[in-house]
Scaffold this active site. Structure first.
Site, PDB file in Angstrom:
ATOM      1  N   GLY A   1       0.656  -1.194   0.078  1.00 45.71           N
ATOM      2  CA  GLY A   1      -0.041  -0.097   0.087  1.00 45.71           C
ATOM      3  C   GLY A   1       0.940   1.420  -0.113  1.00 45.71           C
ATOM      4  O   GLY A   1       1.863   1.446  -0.505  1.00 45.71           O
ATOM      5  N   SER A   2       0.263   2.309   0.635  1.00 49.81           N
ATOM      6  CA  SER A   2       1.134   3.620   0.629  1.00 49.81           C
ATOM      7  C   SER A   2       2.469   3.550   1.063  1.00 49.81           C
ATOM      8  O   SER A   2       3.091   4.463   0.957  1.00 49.81           O
ATOM      9  CB  SER A   2       0.245   4.790   1.245  1.00 49.81           C
ATOM     10  OG  SER A   2      -1.162   4.759   0.708  1.00 49.81           O
ATOM     11  N   THR A   3       2.899   2.477   2.134  1.00 50.66           N
ATOM     12  CA  THR A   3       4.174   2.432   2.479  1.00 50.66           C
ATOM     13  C   THR A   3       5.183   2.505   1.396  1.00 50.66           C
ATOM     14  O   THR A   3       6.292   2.864   1.672  1.00 50.66           O
ATOM     15  CB  THR A   3       4.300   1.446   3.781  1.00 50.66           C
ATOM     16  OG1 THR A   3       4.008   0.266   2.942  1.00 50.66           O
ATOM     17  CG2 THR A   3       3.182   1.404   4.746  1.00 50.66           C
TER      18      THR A   3
ATOM     19  N   ASP B   1      -5.341   4.606   1.195  1.00 48.23           N
ATOM     20  CA  ASP B   1      -5.535   4.937  -0.181  1.00 48.23           C
ATOM     21  C   ASP B   1      -6.196   3.851  -0.819  1.00 48.23           C
ATOM     22  O   ASP B   1      -5.650   3.013  -1.271  1.00 48.23           O
ATOM     23  CB  ASP B   1      -4.165   5.156  -0.821  1.00 48.23           C
ATOM     24  CG  ASP B   1      -3.360   5.539   0.149  1.00 48.23           C
ATOM     25  OD1 ASP B   1      -2.828   6.464   0.387  1.00 48.23           O
ATOM     26  OD2 ASP B   1      -2.780   4.277   0.908  1.00 48.23           O
TER      27      ASP B   1
END
Lengths: 386, 655
Positions: free
Chosen positions: B320-322, B648
């Site tokens: 994901g956004s990491t 997100d």
């Protein structure tokens, strides 16, 4: 002239007990005692330095046996000759009795328990067969012995007990009975070519005999021929015995220090394999000394027997000496892996009452023959007159 | 008389012959004795020694497993066993019947006992049952007069006193298999009842934990019974193995994760020590030792939260956004963007015939690097990914430890996936489509990473770009000995510290600036302040129809359709030391489900290991001692102050 009572022209039957004792070969008695004492020591070691359970009981038996031996020696040789057939028949009946009882369900039990002693008819037979054969051949001339028909009754006398013993099955005793009888036939003057025929026929009979053997007997023979084949199974006894013997070396590991026997690698160290234990602890030197002592006993046996003026005495004495020899040879050759493992004890040394008693009884007879060496016995036997 | 003389001659002659034959045979005996006892004596002496000396193996006690402070995690426990010696029983069946009145013996065990008793010599004890309770032991002891041949024996068995805690790390020991025997020449393995490590640390460091078997030379008799001991070599007991794990922190993390299906990892960014590796739910490894009922086993393997899996290293999640941190690093390093370049986010982006959405309906407006990270603006990263190109992003991600195994000293580690053209052709047989670049650049699509990898990624960002790798054993294990680790000398991964600082600035604002996606989960004590990045990775594909119908809130979805919540971070910001990653499966939002857990864990870690925390008063002005270089427009960026715990979750949908 012919009376109901036997009479002898030259008789020492009137010998007193004192006279008889005077004629006992005390050096022979000492020799036997010496060998038995070696046995006590070895049994003491076999019990890890304990007089119990074997050495003490063996000494008791030895003392009883000694008494029996001297008593037998005191009995007139003519009496032994007179009773020889009777004793033979009694032994044969006992042999049949254990055979019948055994087949009824006691398994391979070879003795009759009399309470204080376990009577083995096959052991008794070793002596009575010799006596019976000696009596049979006593009156036979060289010509008589030459006639084949004359040999039929003694052959039956041999084969009957051998058959029963084989059926028990006791290969060792059958072998001893056959060989001792053979020696007596030989000594009695049976022609050599007849032995050749018998041996030849025997050789031809081997495949037949093989068919009649029990599985364990066949296995023993196979194992004897190739013991390394099955080191943990049937070959175990021979292999372990050879290891114990060989590791003893020339001078042995020392009294009570035989590792193989004390750690129980050696089977039956107090009975059939006691020679191995002795030779492990005392080395080849000890083994040769013992064989030497046995040889000395044999020499005594020969000398005493051949001094007898009667054919019965000579034949019986030599027959008994041969039986003794067979004990020694079969047992030692067995533990050294020269002959199959058959249950034959080492004479005077192995733990066991019956063999000790049989042997000392036999020695008593030899001594009786020697003491009464000058007694003349007529050709037709004890009832004869010259 | 004549005849008598004849016979006398014959018998004399034949007796001499017979006697001579006997003497020859007796000489043969003497010759045989000479052969055996003199010529072959040496051979038989060797055979005799082999006969009586038996080499017995003494199993060494297995080494314990300790945490970094010496608290035992795996120990050896006395194990009461009931044995039966068949030669001492009157009848084995009768004894077993009597025994089964006291402790249950099922048919299966009974058949095994009878079989073993037959196979072994009659004085060899056969195990009836192990792990007896004290009551059972007492009941058997009381009844011993009625149980001939039954005895109680104390053996050693492995015990994990912490039960579920650390079960995934420690693994377990079990009986030696045929395959093990073939692969090893260690005679210890052939000992009956010997156990070796089959999973986890028990397996990796099995040789060291096992130790070296001693030997005892014993004199035995022909049936194998021991007579006495001749010589003894004690061998070497197994090594007490210290891990890098801090048990108290591990416990704290596990409790904090609670009943979630989740994982948490804390590593020292300089040394690579793994202080925490928690995976929930867990299981009790002792149950495997005891023997598991089929129901218990079924529960374990059908549980959707997969308690048997160590999610920290074997759970592969879309990051994901990491992952945007990697996209940012790649774009900066390649020169595709500068930190100050702005991107306008209208809430969506068109790429060819596909429309890619930002998680925030209506968009973020004008966004630069730091605010892009702070708000996790999807459109910003779509754009910079397009500029940098996927190959550069993938290459950067690999430099930070993603997509490859980290060679952790723990089995079961998965490599994750950093896709590229070659990978896609090999696995899917398709070319790389340009539209896949932005999706993968925000950690969706094909990208997969484990929580450990994400923690390492954070660590490499925080330590100035050094390729630290994690390890579980405190010391280096050489053979069966422990050697202290040298001070680490990690290779540089080759990124400029200036660019690193820009990305870390963004991570700082995620947690510490209002509007950051993890602002509500910040550490208020400035000295312990953490920086991080949230992530919420989509599990279920969102169709256009669903989007049109209006998106449901995550909480309204069934558990297994909710997004995974992720959070990577490090602390303290002033002088980073510990990196952490928390992943909560189907936790919906990284900011609300994962970040608070990571925050609490990092506070605990710092309390325990960083002394200056006590001296620093809480509530210091936020920009007071911030080590992050201040930016010229730092104050100008007023972002909306709402807590954006949303991840997100609605990136591009194709057509």
């Amino acid at each position: 002239m012919i009376g109901s009572r036997p009479q002898f022209s030259f008789s020492r039957s009137e010998m007193t007990l004192k006279e008889k004792l005077w004629h006992v070969s005390w050096s022979f008695v000492l020799l036997v005692t010496l060998v038995c004492s070696i046995g006590f020591l070895t049994l003491y070691s076999a019990a890890n330095g304990n007089i119990d359970p074997w050495a003490s009981r063996q000494m008791m038996r030895f003392l009883v046996g000694m008494a029996v031996m001297l008593a037998v020696a005191m009995v007139d040789v003519r009496a032994w000759m007179r009773w020889s057939y009777t004793l033979y028949v009694v032994a044969l009946v006992l042999l049949m009795a254990v055979e019948i009882r055994g087949s009824v369900g006691m398994g391979a039990q070879r003795w009759i328990d009399l309470g204080f002693i376990q009577l083995q008819p096959s052991e008794i037979m070793k002596i009575t067969l010799v006596l019976a054969l000696a009596r049979y051949f006593h009156g036979a001339s060289y010509q008589d012995v030459g006639r084949p028909l004359f040999l039929v009754p003694p052959l039956i006398m041999v084969l009957a007990p051998v058959g029963f013993v084989l059926k028990q099955p006791d290969l060792g005793t059958a072998m001893m009975l056959t060989l001792a009888s053979g020696a007596m036939f030989f000594l009695a003057g049976v022609r050599l070519w007849k032995f050749a025929v018998i041996i030849g026929a025997g050789g031809a009979a081997v495949p037949v005999a093989w068919q009649f053997m029990r599985e364990y007997q066949r296995q023993r023979i196979i194992t004897f021929l190739n013991p390394e084949n099955d080191p943990l199974g049937a070959g175990y006894h021979i292999l372990q015995s050879k290891i114990a013997l060989g590791s003893g070396g020339l001078f042995g590991k020392g009294f009570m220090l035989g590792t193989q026997s004390h750690l129980n690698f050696l089977p039956e160290k107090q009975t059939d394999f006691i020679f191995t234990m002795l030779a492990e602890e005392w080395g080849m030197v000890g083994g040769v000394v013992l064989v030497g002592l046995y040889t000395l006993i044999l020499v005594y046996g020969y000398a005493m027997s051949l001094r007898s003026r009667s054919q019965f005495g000579r034949l019986a004495g030599l027959g008994l000496t041969t039986t003794f020899f067979l004990y020694v040879f079969i047992n030692t050759a067995m533990v050294m892996g020269l002959v199959p493992v058959v249950g034959v004890p080492l004479p005077l040394i192995s733990y066991g009452g019956t063999a000790m008693l049989t042997l000392l009884f036999g020695f008593g007879l030899i001594m009786s023959i020697y003491i009464h060496r000058d007694v003349h016995i007529g050709r037709r036997g004890a009832t004869d007159e010259v | 008389m004549n005849r008598d003389n004849d016979r006398g001659k014959i018998i004399g002659r034949r007796a001499a012959l017979l006697g001579g034959g006997k003497l020859m045979l007796l000489s043969a005996l003497v010759g045989r004795m000479y052969y055996l006892q003199v010529l072959e004596a040496d051979k038989y002496a060797v055979l005799a020694d082999e006969n009586r000396i038996n080499l017995r193996l003494l199993p060494p006690p297995r080494g314990r497993i300790l945490d970094r402070n010496g608290v035992p995690m795996a120990v050896n426990q006395q194990n009461y066993r009931v044995l039966v010696v068949s030669e001492q029983t009157e009848d084995l069946d009768d004894t077993l019947d009597a025994l089964s009145n006291i402790i249950p013996i099922n048919d299966h065990d009974r058949a095994r006992i009878v079989r073993e008793a037959k196979r072994h010599r009659s004085y060899v004890p056969v195990t009836v049952r192990e792990n007896l309770s004290w009551e059972d032991v007492a009941r058997i002891e009381i009844n011993t007069p009625d149980l001939p041949g039954v005895m109680i024996d104390v053996g050693q068995s492995r015990n994990y006193p912490l039960e579920g805690l650390g079960a995934h790390l420690l693994g377990y020991v079990s009986a030696v298999s045929e395959a093990d025997l073939q692969n090893s020449s260690d005679p210890l393995l052939e000992l009956p009842g010997f156990r070796i490590g089959k999973a986890g640390i028990e397996r990796v460091y099995d040789l060291a934990l096992r130790g070296k078997g001693g030997t005892s030379q014993v004199e035995v008799n022909a049936v194998g019974r021991t007579i006495r001991e001749l010589k003894r070599d004690e061998g070497e007991p197994g090594l007490d193995l210290a891990l890098t794990i801090d048990l108290e922190l591990q416990q704290f993390a596990a409790q904090r994760l609670g009943s979630e299906s989740a994982a948490a990892v804390v590593i020292d960014i300089h040394t690579g020590d793994v202080l925490v590796m928690a995976s929930t739910p867990s299981f009790d490894p002792n149950a495997f030792n005891r023997g598991l009922s089929s129901d218990e086993w079924k529960d374990l393997i059908t549980n959707p939260r997969s308690p048997l899996t160590n999610k920290a290293i074997a759970g592969q999640y879309p990051p994901g956004s990491t992952f945007k941190l990697m996209t940012a690093m790649a774009a900066l390093e390649s020169g595709a963007i500068t930190p100050d370049q702005r991107v306008f986010c209208p809430g969506q982006m068109n790429l060819g015939n596909i429309t890619l959405h930002c998680w925030k309906k209506g968009g973020h407006g004008s966004v630069d690097l730091v605010s892009g990270i702070q708000h996790s603006c999807d459109v910003y990263f779509y754009e910079i990914a397009r500029r940098a190109g996927w190959e550069r992003i993938a290459e950067m991600a690999r430099r930070f430890g993603l997509g490859t195994s980290l060679d952790l000293d723990l089995p079961g580690e998965r490599a994750g996936i950093i896709p590229d053209k070659a990978w896609k052709r090999a696995t899917l047989g398709q070319p790389w489509y340009p539209g896949e670049t932005p999706i993968n650049a925000i950690g969706q699509g094909y990208v997969l990473a484990t929580p450990l990898q994400l923690a390492v990624m954070a660590a490499r960002l925080a330590n100035g770009g050094y390729a630290v790798t994690p390890h579980m054993a405190r010391d280096r294990i050489e053979g069966i000995h422990a050697v202290s680790r040298l001070s680490p000398d990690w290779p540089e991964i080759g990124v400029s510290s200036h660019n690193l600082m820009q990305v870390r600035r963004g991570m700082y604002e995620v947690c510490n600036e209002p509007g950051g996606t993890a602002y509500s989960a910040r550490i208020k004590d400035e000295a312990m302040a953490m920086s991080g990045k949230t992530g919420s990775s989509q599990v279920k594909h969102i169709t256009a129809r669903e989007r049109d119908a209006g998106l449901k809130k995550q909480e309204e979805l069934p558990w297994k359709d909710r997004d995974h919540a992720l959070f990577v971070c490090y602390a303290p910001e002033s002088e980073p030391r510990y990196a952490c990653c928390v992943v909560v499966e189907h936790g919906a939002h990284g900011g609300s489900a994962a970040a608070p857990v990571a925050r609490d864990i990092l506070i605990e870690v710092q309390k325990r290991y960083l002394q200056h925390t006590a001296s620093t008063p809480a509530g210091q002005p936020e920009n007071g001692s911030s080590p992050v270089p201040a930016r010229a427009n730092f104050e100008l960026h007023g972002h909306d102050h709402g807590d954006h715990d949303h991840g997100d979750h609605d990136h591009g949908d194709h057509g």
